[in-house]
Design a protein around this motif. Structure first.
Motif, PDB file in Angstrom:
ATOM      1  N   GLU A  48       0.848  -1.190   0.000  1.00  0.00           N
ATOM      2  CA  GLU A  48       0.000   0.000   0.000  1.00  0.00           C
ATOM      3  C   GLU A  48       0.880   1.236   0.000  1.00  0.00           C
ATOM      4  O   GLU A  48       1.750   1.392   0.857  1.00  0.00           O
ATOM      5  CB  GLU A  48      -0.906   0.016   1.230  1.00  0.00           C
ATOM      6  CG  GLU A  48      -1.804   1.238   1.289  1.00  0.00           C
ATOM      7  CD  GLU A  48      -2.532   1.353   2.608  1.00  0.00           C
ATOM      8  OE1 GLU A  48      -3.330   2.293   2.760  1.00  0.00           O
ATOM      9  OE2 GLU A  48      -2.288   0.514   3.488  1.00  0.00           O
ATOM     10  N   SER A  49       0.678   2.111  -0.981  1.00  0.00           N
ATOM     11  CA  SER A  49       1.433   3.356  -1.039  1.00  0.00           C
ATOM     12  C   SER A  49       0.673   4.446  -0.307  1.00  0.00           C
ATOM     13  O   SER A  49      -0.494   4.292   0.062  1.00  0.00           O
ATOM     14  CB  SER A  49       1.665   3.771  -2.499  1.00  0.00           C
ATOM     15  OG  SER A  49       0.435   4.115  -3.116  1.00  0.00           O
ATOM     16  N   SER A  50       1.329   5.580  -0.124  1.00  0.00           N
ATOM     17  CA  SER A  50       0.691   6.691   0.589  1.00  0.00           C
ATOM     18  C   SER A  50      -0.471   7.276  -0.197  1.00  0.00           C
ATOM     19  O   SER A  50      -1.346   7.930   0.350  1.00  0.00           O
ATOM     20  CB  SER A  50       1.731   7.789   0.870  1.00  0.00           C
ATOM     21  OG  SER A  50       2.330   8.220  -0.352  1.00  0.00           O
TER      22      SER A  50
END
Length: 366
Positions: A48-50
């Motif tokens: 999960e990226s920001s």
């Protein structure tokens, strides 16, 4: 003229009917529900990226399934327990991550077919050569074997000494009694390690008869001692204090919070520290705050491999012991209307060459 007018009216009616059908069909297409998907961060299965962008093995799998099913979806982030709770109350339709199928979880939610099979494993920090040497000289099995060997050697030496000391000046040539006793011990050691002496070295008939029996015994004895020491004193085992799950109660152990690894340790009454994520767990092991960690084998190997690319976890290794088997599945609400379609699509994706290549990309040793 009247016929042409009827024909025009009929054509207009058909066109209007067709338009109405198009409107209704477009309405039903637009009304097709958008699936709510929950994702739980678990590299390499979910990244999960920001920016709330998701990637990883499980997300690739779900994307292929959604393409086959021709459905739209929206992904939201959850923690592990929050995702399971959301599926239980119907807040999401599908949970995507590295979630193991367990009887306890199946009491609250349903699962798809398994899409990845692994097992729980133990990761430890490599020990130095000095530590390995200390393990050798403090190994209980080694000292038991030495004591047993000395006992047998003394027994054999004493037996021959009692039979031959008065008749065999060749074997017992030392002038003092203490010297002859030392010779008797040496004879016992040599007899056990090198096999029996020449038959004619012994003067008494009793000694010659027993020589044959002891010869057979010594062969089996040495073979057994060698096998025990080989299994106990292999270099791989000497590098670690942990040989299996029972040894974890003797060392400081850690696991990720709320996982099947933590549950396994609790079921075995093994006290352990819990961490919120794998990075913190492995860093604690690297810094010596933990002696061992338990987690899914696939996740451990991936995290350690990626860490080494960043000069992290250089001394960490996964032990070759398989603990509890783990089967990953997609989380579904109970009696999900999509279960059958999801399972069919999942099996279809698993059979593709693309999926096998993706697995190699993530897990193959380079």
């Amino acid at each position: 003229m009247q016929g042409d007018r009827v024909k025009r009216l009929w054509c207009k009616g058909v066109i209007r009917l067709f338009s109405i059908l198009l409107i209704f069909s477009s309405f039903f297409v637009q009304a097709q529900p958008q699936l709510k998907v929950g994702a739980y961060h678990c590299p390499p299965f979910i990244f999960e990226s920001s920016e709330e962008q998701y990637d990883g093995l499980s997300m690739i799998l779900w994307q292929r399934i959604a393409e086959i099913m021709q459905v739209e979806y929206k992904v939201s982030h959850y923690g592990l327990q929050e995702l399971l709770s959301a599926a239980e109350v119907g807040e999401i339709d599908v949970g995507v991550s590295c979630i193991s199928i367990t009887p306890d979880r199946e009491e609250h939610v349903d699962f798809s077919h398994s899409f990845y099979e692994t097992h729980l494993a133990i990761a430890v920090k490599n020990r130095s050569y000095l530590d390995s040497f200390i393990s050798i000289i403090t190994n209980k099995t080694l000292w038991k074997a030495i004591c047993l060997f000395l006992f047998v050697a003394i027994s054999v030496g004493t037996f021959y000494y009692l039979l031959e000391r008065k008749n065999n000046d060749k074997l017992y040539s030392m002038p003092t009694k203490r010297g002859r006793i030392a010779e008797a011990f040496i004879l016992g050691v040599l007899f056990i390690t090198k096999g029996p002496f020449n038959y004619f070295e012994f003067k008494t008939l009793s000694a010659r008869v027993v020589t044959v029996l002891i010869a057979m015994f010594s062969t089996v004895f040495i073979a057994s001692i060698t096998a025990v020491l080989a299994s106990s004193l292999t270099l791989e085992q000497l590098r670690f204090d942990v040989k299996g799950i029972n040894d974890l109660s003797k060392v400081k152990t850690g696991a990720k919070q709320g996982t099947t690894a933590s549950l396994l340790l609790s079921n075995h009454s093994i006290a352990h520290d819990t961490y919120k994520d794998m990075d913190a767990l492995l860093l604690a092991l690297e810094k010596g705050q933990l002696d061992a960690v338990v987690a899914d084998d696939a996740v451990l190997r991936y995290m350690i491999k990626k860490g080494k690319g960043k000069d992290l976890f250089l001394d960490l290794t996964v032990l070759p012991y398989q603990l509890e088997k783990q089967n990953y599945g997609l989380v579904l609400i109970e009696n999900s209307p999509y279960e059958e379609k999801i399972n069919r699509a999942l099996l279809q994706v698993r059979e593709t060459n693309e999926w096998h290549q993706i697995l190699l990309e993530y897990f193959a040793e380079k």
